[in-house]
Motif scaffolding. Structure first.
Motif, PDB file in Angstrom:
ATOM      1  N   ALA A 170       0.861  -1.183   0.000  1.00  0.00           N
ATOM      2  CA  ALA A 170       0.000   0.000   0.000  1.00  0.00           C
ATOM      3  C   ALA A 170       0.901   1.238   0.000  1.00  0.00           C
ATOM      4  CB  ALA A 170      -0.900   0.002   1.227  1.00  0.00           C
ATOM      5  N   ALA A 171       0.403   2.330  -0.547  1.00  0.00           N
ATOM      6  CA  ALA A 171       1.185   3.567  -0.573  1.00  0.00           C
ATOM      7  C   ALA A 171       1.287   4.149   0.831  1.00  0.00           C
ATOM      8  CB  ALA A 171       0.521   4.574  -1.500  1.00  0.00           C
ATOM      9  N   ASN A 172       2.452   4.719   1.143  1.00  0.00           N
ATOM     10  CA  ASN A 172       2.596   5.384   2.441  1.00  0.00           C
ATOM     11  C   ASN A 172       2.050   6.817   2.340  1.00  0.00           C
ATOM     12  OD1 ASN A 172       4.595   6.918   1.169  1.00  0.00           O
ATOM     13  ND2 ASN A 172       6.292   5.805   2.107  1.00  0.00           N
ATOM     14  N   ALA A 173       2.228   7.607   3.379  1.00  0.00           N
ATOM     15  CA  ALA A 173       1.671   8.962   3.413  1.00  0.00           C
ATOM     16  C   ALA A 173       2.223   9.855   2.308  1.00  0.00           C
ATOM     17  CB  ALA A 173       1.941   9.594   4.775  1.00  0.00           C
ATOM     18  N   ALA A 174       3.426   9.530   1.837  1.00  0.00           N
ATOM     19  CA  ALA A 174       4.048  10.312   0.766  1.00  0.00           C
ATOM     20  C   ALA A 174       3.723   9.751  -0.617  1.00  0.00           C
ATOM     21  CB  ALA A 174       5.559  10.360   0.965  1.00  0.00           C
ATOM     22  N   GLY A 175       2.867   8.725  -0.658  1.00  0.00           N
ATOM     23  CA  GLY A 175       2.493   8.138  -1.936  1.00  0.00           C
ATOM     24  C   GLY A 175       3.548   7.236  -2.541  1.00  0.00           C
ATOM     25  N   MET A 176       4.404   6.663  -1.707  1.00  0.00           N
ATOM     26  CA  MET A 176       5.472   5.781  -2.186  1.00  0.00           C
ATOM     27  C   MET A 176       5.155   4.327  -1.833  1.00  0.00           C
ATOM     28  SD  MET A 176       7.292   8.141  -3.514  1.00  0.00           S
ATOM     29  CE  MET A 176       8.958   7.555  -3.884  1.00  0.00           C
ATOM     30  N   PHE A 177       5.646   3.419  -2.661  1.00  0.00           N
ATOM     31  CA  PHE A 177       5.383   1.993  -2.496  1.00  0.00           C
ATOM     32  C   PHE A 177       6.692   1.269  -2.160  1.00  0.00           C
ATOM     33  CE2 PHE A 177       2.412   3.810  -5.526  1.00  0.00           C
ATOM     34  CZ  PHE A 177       1.179   3.370  -5.064  1.00  0.00           C
ATOM     35  N   HIS A 178       6.704   0.565  -1.027  1.00  0.00           N
ATOM     36  CA  HIS A 178       7.930  -0.121  -0.614  1.00  0.00           C
ATOM     37  C   HIS A 178       7.643  -1.614  -0.397  1.00  0.00           C
ATOM     38  CE1 HIS A 178      10.226   3.582  -0.271  1.00  0.00           C
ATOM     39  NE2 HIS A 178       9.212   4.123   0.385  1.00  0.00           N
ATOM     40  N   GLY A 179       7.149  -2.247  -1.429  1.00  0.00           N
ATOM     41  CA  GLY A 179       6.848  -3.668  -1.345  1.00  0.00           C
ATOM     42  C   GLY A 179       7.449  -4.421  -2.509  1.00  0.00           C
TER      43      GLY A 179
END
Length: 206
Positions: free
Chosen positions: A153-162
């Motif tokens: 899922a996207a984090n608060a900054a709209g980044m994906f770390h999966g």
């Protein structure tokens, strides 16, 4: 590539694109069975068989070594990985129906993600689809589609770390065969243009 497409009538060129994009043939049905239709339906179950509503950020039309490439960046709001890639596939198909090109690229970002073109890379990408109607003519494309999504899922900054999940061609064809919507993303610039024209027309009528 342009020489090849130029020799074909528009109807035949469109037929090449649509047959590759939507897979509406016996082969598509076979592909769904091969992968396991139940598995695909379970994995990509969501609010819509065609992905979610999206907003167009930018469309880039490039001349790359004599070929026409169209790149589109779009945004979705807190969508899951499967929904993002379904959205990208739908938009790629819509682009192929709207304009002729050798390569179509659709990149899905989160609504909170970066706006700058240079920042659209790495963890900013929630899903990506490349579609080449004639893949043999495009370097690096050995199949009509390359589709992937980030499972996080996207984090608060709209980044994906999966983990990045890559779809098989059979999965792509089966997903597109199940789509019930072929619409493009909302284009804010088009809405602004309409809003600007309306007052001018009203003023002219007085």
């Amino acid at each position: 590539m342009k020489a090849i497409l130029g020799k074909l009538r528009p109807s035949k060129r469109l037929m090449i694109i649509l047959s590759a994009a939507f897979g509406v043939s016996a082969a598509s049905g076979g592909a769904a069975v091969y992968v396991g239709r139940d598995t695909i339906l379970t994995r990509f179950t969501g609010p819509s068989a065609s992905g979610l509503e999206c907003t167009a950020l930018r469309t880039l039309k490039l001349d790359h070594k004599g070929q026409r490439w169209i790149r589109m960046h779009v945004k979705t709001d807190r969508a899951s990985g499967p929904e993002r890639v379904k959205t990208a596939l739908r938009v790629a198909g819509a682009l192929a129906k709207k304009e002729m090109a050798d390569l179509y690229q659709v990149v899905v970002l989160d609504a909170a993600g970066p706006e700058d073109r240079a920042a659209v890379r790495g963890a900013a990408i929630g899903a990506e689809v490349l579609f080449a109607p004639i893949p043999q003519s495009v370097p690096g494309m050995d199949e009509p589609f390359r589709a992937s999504y980030n499972e996080a899922a996207a984090n608060a900054a709209g980044m994906f770390h999966g983990k990045v999940v890559t779809l098989e061609l059979e999965e792509v064809r089966a997903i597109m065969a199940m789509m019930d919507d072929r619409s493009m993303c909302i284009d804010p610039s088009a809405v602004d243009d309409v809003a600007a024209v309306a007052p001018a027309e009203e003023q002219a009528s007085h």
